[in-house]
Design a protein around this motif. Sequence first.
Motif, PDB file in Angstrom:
ATOM      1  N   UNK A 195     -39.851  66.678  36.886  1.00 49.52           N
ATOM      2  CA  UNK A 195     -40.928  65.844  37.424  1.00 49.52           C
ATOM      3  C   UNK A 195     -40.400  64.511  37.931  1.00 49.52           C
ATOM      4  N   UNK A 196     -39.360  63.991  37.314  1.00 48.11           N
ATOM      5  CA  UNK A 196     -38.741  62.771  37.834  1.00 48.11           C
ATOM      6  C   UNK A 196     -38.127  63.015  39.210  1.00 48.11           C
ATOM      7  N   UNK A 197     -37.670  64.246  39.441  1.00 51.43           N
ATOM      8  CA  UNK A 197     -37.080  64.581  40.738  1.00 51.43           C
ATOM      9  C   UNK A 197     -38.114  64.514  41.859  1.00 51.43           C
ATOM     10  N   UNK A 198     -39.413  64.607  41.503  1.00 54.30           N
ATOM     11  CA  UNK A 198     -40.481  64.539  42.499  1.00 54.30           C
ATOM     12  C   UNK A 198     -40.771  63.110  42.941  1.00 54.30           C
ATOM     13  N   UNK A 199     -40.280  62.124  42.176  1.00 53.78           N
ATOM     14  CA  UNK A 199     -40.550  60.722  42.482  1.00 53.78           C
ATOM     15  C   UNK A 199     -39.415  60.134  43.306  1.00 53.78           C
ATOM     16  N   UNK A 222     -31.863  59.879  36.624  1.00 51.98           N
ATOM     17  CA  UNK A 222     -32.591  59.807  37.904  1.00 51.98           C
ATOM     18  C   UNK A 222     -32.418  58.442  38.548  1.00 51.98           C
ATOM     19  N   UNK A 223     -32.405  57.382  37.759  1.00 55.67           N
ATOM     20  CA  UNK A 223     -32.282  56.038  38.319  1.00 55.67           C
ATOM     21  C   UNK A 223     -30.882  55.763  38.853  1.00 55.67           C
ATOM     22  N   UNK A 224     -29.933  56.625  38.506  1.00 51.03           N
ATOM     23  CA  UNK A 224     -28.567  56.483  39.005  1.00 51.03           C
ATOM     24  C   UNK A 224     -28.315  57.342  40.243  1.00 51.03           C
ATOM     25  N   UNK A 225     -29.303  58.164  40.611  1.00 54.10           N
ATOM     26  CA  UNK A 225     -29.168  59.058  41.759  1.00 54.10           C
ATOM     27  C   UNK A 225     -29.693  58.396  43.027  1.00 54.10           C
ATOM     28  N   UNK A 226     -29.641  59.132  44.114  1.00 55.00           N
ATOM     29  CA  UNK A 226     -30.116  58.619  45.400  1.00 55.00           C
ATOM     30  C   UNK A 226     -31.635  58.515  45.399  1.00 55.00           C
ATOM     31  N   UNK A 227     -32.140  57.497  46.077  1.00 56.90           N
ATOM     32  CA  UNK A 227     -33.576  57.307  46.278  1.00 56.90           C
ATOM     33  C   UNK A 227     -34.391  57.351  44.990  1.00 56.90           C
TER      34      UNK A 227
END
Length: 384
Positions: A195-199, A222-227
């Motif tokens: 679900x974080x990947x959807x944001x 997730x906060x370390x990934x792109x966008x």
Amino acid sequence: MRIVADENIPLLESFFGDMGNIRQVPGRTMSADDVKDADILLVRSVTRVNEALLGDSRVRFVGTCTIGTDHIDQDWLGSAGIAFSAAPGCNANSVAEYVLSVISLRAEKLCLDDWTDLSVGIVGAGNVGGELAHKLDRLGFDVVVCDPPLAEQSDEDDDRYSTLEEALKCDVVTLHTPLVRDGDHPTYHLIDESRLALLGRDQLLINTSRGEVIDTSALIRRLSEANPPTVALDVWENEPRINPELVEQAWLATPHIAGYSLEGKVQGSEMIYHALSRFMGLPVRKKAGQFLPEPALSKLSFTSAANEMDAAWVAIRSCCDPRRDDARLRRTLSLSADERGQAFDRLRRQYPVRREFSSLKIQLKGTSKSAQDTFRALGFKIKM
């Protein structure tokens, strides 16, 4: 009668002083020895109330001056014949005002002329989420509400509720669920890796519910990934020993104080006072309004020259500005793990007095009807 109470409960003596002898102890470290001779136990959310705490005590009534109850083993209390009461909704308005302040900061960061251009997805429409949805609707926001348990109870043609996936498409996603680990609708790690990947980058995720509703490890990745999305967090897994890496990555980070307005805390005390009075067969003679002091700031004045949004944001932040709480929390990051935990609790225990919007009178001179409606929808008192 002996009353043991969390030292962080406001107005203990005012509400409960004539009911018995009060002993105040730190809620986080409350032990079985602290409560073994107590008749009444009053807590907040940091105390685990279960057989380990009360098994050898004579406690016959437990009250939590909070809306949440996941720290209470209600099944065991019932089996032991111990009465229990919580304070549902006591700080709903406080949390809603915190979220509105965060949204105003987000709109300002995006240089929006109208903050209602932001769509808001509310996950959990209980006391807090419902109050927030009501305020946002009055203000003119596009609101998407997700609450599967409430949706199941509603009529088939009731279109008030949407899916979680629909809520996660909004510009702002704000979490207001209880912590539920089992059953048909668990919320533990509800916001997980998938679900974080959807944001994405254009979205803001706010959590003022329970830290465990978000998977911390997945959020850090997730906060370390792109966008990545922007995040504003008031609650954390493993409080008070919260993850400093997540604090550093968050846009706004506050120490579980969204519901800490004076009005919210005092209303929690009042609700438990009422419940205890009923339990003891005593008349209810006290109300929170008797004990609320005069606010430090009582009036703001705006003329026709004021921009409506700017004026509203000034008023909001004069009552609740999460950036101050964020700064205080970040100052603790250089401490050791044990010291950070102690500092987290200290920030909550020594939290500055914060008054709700209703404590502030707004004087409007020659302003538009739209401005008047905005201030009323926010909950301020209006003087023309």
